[in-house]
Design a protein around this motif. Sequence first.
Motif, short mmCIF file in Angstrom:
data_model
loop_
_atom_site.label_atom_id
_atom_site.label_comp_id
_atom_site.label_asym_id
_atom_site.label_seq_id
_atom_site.Cartn_x
_atom_site.Cartn_y
_atom_site.Cartn_z
N VAL A 30 -16.18 55.14 95.53
CA VAL A 30 -14.83 55.70 95.49
C VAL A 30 -14.92 57.22 95.47
O VAL A 30 -15.63 57.80 94.64
CB VAL A 30 -14.07 55.20 94.25
CG1 VAL A 30 -12.70 55.88 94.15
CG2 VAL A 30 -13.90 53.69 94.29
N VAL A 31 -14.22 57.85 96.40
CA VAL A 31 -14.13 59.31 96.48
C VAL A 31 -12.65 59.64 96.58
O VAL A 31 -12.01 59.36 97.60
CB VAL A 31 -14.91 59.87 97.69
CG1 VAL A 31 -14.78 61.38 97.75
CG2 VAL A 31 -16.38 59.46 97.62
N MET A 66 -17.55 47.88 90.06
CA MET A 66 -17.46 49.24 89.53
C MET A 66 -16.00 49.52 89.15
O MET A 66 -15.09 48.81 89.57
CB MET A 66 -17.99 50.27 90.55
CG MET A 66 -17.37 50.20 91.92
SD MET A 66 -15.96 51.30 92.10
CE MET A 66 -16.77 52.87 91.90
N ALA A 67 -15.80 50.54 88.34
CA ALA A 67 -14.47 50.91 87.89
C ALA A 67 -14.13 52.30 88.39
O ALA A 67 -14.99 53.17 88.51
CB ALA A 67 -14.39 50.87 86.37
N ALA A 68 -12.85 52.51 88.70
CA ALA A 68 -12.40 53.82 89.19
C ALA A 68 -10.92 53.98 88.91
O ALA A 68 -10.17 53.00 88.81
CB ALA A 68 -12.67 53.95 90.68
N THR A 69 -10.51 55.23 88.78
CA THR A 69 -9.09 55.56 88.65
C THR A 69 -8.63 56.16 89.97
O THR A 69 -9.14 57.19 90.42
CB THR A 69 -8.85 56.56 87.51
OG1 THR A 69 -9.31 55.97 86.28
CG2 THR A 69 -7.38 56.89 87.38
N ILE A 70 -7.68 55.49 90.63
CA ILE A 70 -7.16 55.92 91.92
C ILE A 70 -5.65 56.10 91.78
O ILE A 70 -4.94 55.17 91.41
CB ILE A 70 -7.48 54.89 93.03
CG1 ILE A 70 -9.00 54.67 93.12
CG2 ILE A 70 -6.94 55.35 94.37
CD1 ILE A 70 -9.40 53.56 94.07
N ALA A 71 -5.18 57.30 92.07
CA ALA A 71 -3.75 57.64 91.93
C ALA A 71 -3.24 57.29 90.54
O ALA A 71 -2.14 56.76 90.38
CB ALA A 71 -2.94 56.93 93.01
N GLY A 72 -4.06 57.57 89.53
CA GLY A 72 -3.65 57.37 88.15
C GLY A 72 -3.72 55.95 87.66
O GLY A 72 -3.40 55.67 86.49
N ARG A 73 -4.19 55.03 88.49
CA ARG A 73 -4.27 53.62 88.10
C ARG A 73 -5.73 53.17 88.03
O ARG A 73 -6.48 53.37 88.97
CB ARG A 73 -3.51 52.74 89.10
CG ARG A 73 -3.50 51.27 88.73
CD ARG A 73 -2.57 50.47 89.65
NE ARG A 73 -3.02 50.48 91.04
CZ ARG A 73 -2.44 49.78 92.00
NH1 ARG A 73 -1.36 49.04 91.73
NH2 ARG A 73 -2.90 49.83 93.24
N ILE A 90 -11.88 44.01 96.85
CA ILE A 90 -10.72 43.72 96.01
C ILE A 90 -10.69 44.63 94.80
O ILE A 90 -11.74 44.95 94.23
CB ILE A 90 -10.72 42.22 95.59
CG1 ILE A 90 -9.42 41.84 94.88
CG2 ILE A 90 -11.94 41.87 94.76
CD1 ILE A 90 -9.22 40.34 94.76
N GLY A 91 -9.48 45.07 94.44
CA GLY A 91 -9.28 45.86 93.24
C GLY A 91 -8.41 45.09 92.27
O GLY A 91 -7.35 44.58 92.66
N LEU A 92 -8.84 45.00 91.03
CA LEU A 92 -8.13 44.22 90.01
C LEU A 92 -7.76 45.09 88.83
O LEU A 92 -8.47 46.04 88.50
CB LEU A 92 -9.00 43.06 89.51
CG LEU A 92 -9.55 42.08 90.54
CD1 LEU A 92 -10.49 41.09 89.87
CD2 LEU A 92 -8.41 41.35 91.24
N GLY A 93 -6.67 44.73 88.15
CA GLY A 93 -6.33 45.36 86.89
C GLY A 93 -7.32 44.92 85.83
O GLY A 93 -7.47 43.71 85.60
#
Length: 204
Positions: free
Chosen positions: A55-56, A6-13, A25-28
């Motif tokens: 993601v919340v 899944m995709a998410a924006t966390i702290a602007g990233r 794991i989170g990847l660019g």
Amino acid sequence: SYSSGMAATIAGRRSAIFLTRDNLIGLGPATGAVHFHRRWRARIAASVNAATPLVVGDSIFVSAQYGPGAGVLRVEGSKLVDVWTSDEALSNHYATSVYAGGYLYGFHGRQEFGQSFRAVEFQTGRVRWSQDRFGAGSVTLAGNRLLIVRENGELVLAAASPEGFIPVARAQILPGVVRAYPAIAGGLLYVRNENTLVCLDLRK
């Protein structure tokens, strides 16, 4: 892993987030650069990492069976910091939980042992209520309703409420075994077992 990415924006990233067999794991998305990772798998050879992470805000709910259990982890730069972890709160075997109004709703326990269906406080892991021996199934959030399709082919519509399990309608819509995820679009619910697909109009 059986889990979907899944995709998410966390702290602007922006991150592409995966629960693999071994890690959260989170990847660019453009580069594949590792933003964060945390080992999350059973210590034994058998393992089932199947539920998709949720993601919340800046936190991720991750859950698996055979030992790792569940937890809410806060993303702080390249680190994942424990908010809480537990194997007694909401350890998903196959079905992904849903989030609504500060609470998680989902199936806890091993599928073959008769799972419970629970409401759990997102920030603390506290179990607000539990329907024990409910059996396995899947849950979808539609507005303020939980659409629960049990493995035995029963559809249960219930309020997404931390105050208790409050079914508002239920019907046997297919013979078991129903394990495929349903889909909902425009008020129409599509559910299938191995042989039959049904479409239900939930708009009325």
